[in-house]
Design a protein around this motif. Structure first.
Motif, PDB file in Angstrom:
ATOM      1  N   ASP A  24       9.131  20.434  26.762  1.00 12.48           N
ATOM      2  CA  ASP A  24       8.143  19.907  27.563  1.00 12.48           C
ATOM      3  C   ASP A  24       9.115  19.083  28.933  1.00 12.48           C
ATOM      4  O   ASP A  24       8.754  19.445  29.814  1.00 12.48           O
ATOM      5  CB  ASP A  24       7.228  18.931  26.455  1.00 12.48           C
ATOM      6  N   PHE A  25      10.349  18.247  28.099  1.00  7.36           N
ATOM      7  CA  PHE A  25      11.501  17.859  29.191  1.00  7.36           C
ATOM      8  C   PHE A  25      11.176  18.442  30.224  1.00  7.36           C
ATOM      9  O   PHE A  25      11.943  18.139  31.135  1.00  7.36           O
ATOM     10  CB  PHE A  25      12.155  16.875  28.494  1.00  7.36           C
ATOM     11  N   THR A  26      12.037  19.675  29.741  1.00  2.00           N
ATOM     12  CA  THR A  26      12.339  20.299  30.598  1.00  2.00           C
ATOM     13  C   THR A  26      11.887  20.986  32.236  1.00  2.00           C
ATOM     14  O   THR A  26      11.636  21.077  33.085  1.00  2.00           O
ATOM     15  CB  THR A  26      13.305  22.242  29.893  1.00  2.00           C
ATOM     16  N   ARG A  27      10.366  20.906  31.516  1.00  2.00           N
ATOM     17  CA  ARG A  27       9.763  21.394  32.417  1.00  2.00           C
ATOM     18  C   ARG A  27       9.831  20.614  33.474  1.00  2.00           C
ATOM     19  O   ARG A  27       9.351  20.597  34.771  1.00  2.00           O
ATOM     20  CB  ARG A  27       8.200  22.147  31.729  1.00  2.00           C
ATOM     21  N   ALA A  28       8.745  19.914  32.377  1.00  2.80           N
ATOM     22  CA  ALA A  28       8.326  18.212  33.504  1.00  2.80           C
ATOM     23  C   ALA A  28       9.970  17.922  34.427  1.00  2.80           C
ATOM     24  O   ALA A  28       9.256  17.393  35.728  1.00  2.80           O
ATOM     25  CB  ALA A  28       8.077  17.467  32.805  1.00  2.80           C
ATOM     26  N   THR A  29      10.781  17.987  34.151  1.00  4.52           N
ATOM     27  CA  THR A  29      12.419  17.429  34.977  1.00  4.52           C
ATOM     28  C   THR A  29      11.973  18.583  36.093  1.00  4.52           C
ATOM     29  O   THR A  29      12.424  18.295  37.128  1.00  4.52           O
ATOM     30  CB  THR A  29      13.611  17.456  34.579  1.00  4.52           C
ATOM     31  N   ARG A  30      11.872  20.186  36.000  1.00  5.84           N
ATOM     32  CA  ARG A  30      11.863  20.554  36.759  1.00  5.84           C
ATOM     33  C   ARG A  30      11.446  20.643  38.177  1.00  5.84           C
ATOM     34  O   ARG A  30      10.928  21.339  39.050  1.00  5.84           O
ATOM     35  CB  ARG A  30      12.368  21.804  36.526  1.00  5.84           C
TER      36      ARG A  30
END
Length: 110
Positions: A24-30
């Protein structure tokens, strides 16, 4: 560009699930407008070590990232799974992303 490299040592019981934990963190950051890249890799020598390479367009984009709700949630999600405090390199470099490597070209195919 703000370039950041972070090394994480993950507790063995979480290693195989690490990429799910940070998904979730990866997707939101991207999805952040100032994010240039956000890439994970796993060590070939130690299955419990992961490296994150990330870049932001400028200091303001980096600050917005750290101030985001998903950053706080991501830190909380990671805290349970890490074995040691992560190591970080955080530098400002010229440019806005990757450049081609001058010393190597793909071999011609026959």
């Amino acid at each position: 560009m703000i370039f950041i490299a972070v090394r994480f040592t993950v507790r063995p019981e979480y290693s195989d699930r690490w990429l799910d934990i940070v998904d979730d963190f990866t997707r939101a950051t991207r999805a952040e407008p100032g994010n240039l890249f956000y890439d994970w890799s796993r060590s070939v020598d130690d299955p419990h070590k992961f490296t994150l390479l990330e870049a932001f367009a400028d200091a303001e984009a980096g600050a917005a990232h750290v101030a985001s709700d998903h950053f706080k949630a991501g830190m909380e999600a990671m805290a349970t799974a890490i074995a040691t405090k992560p190591e970080i390199i955080n530098v400002e470099v010229p440019g806005q992303g990757w450049n081609e490597m001058a010393e190597l070209e793909p071999a011609a195919r026959h």
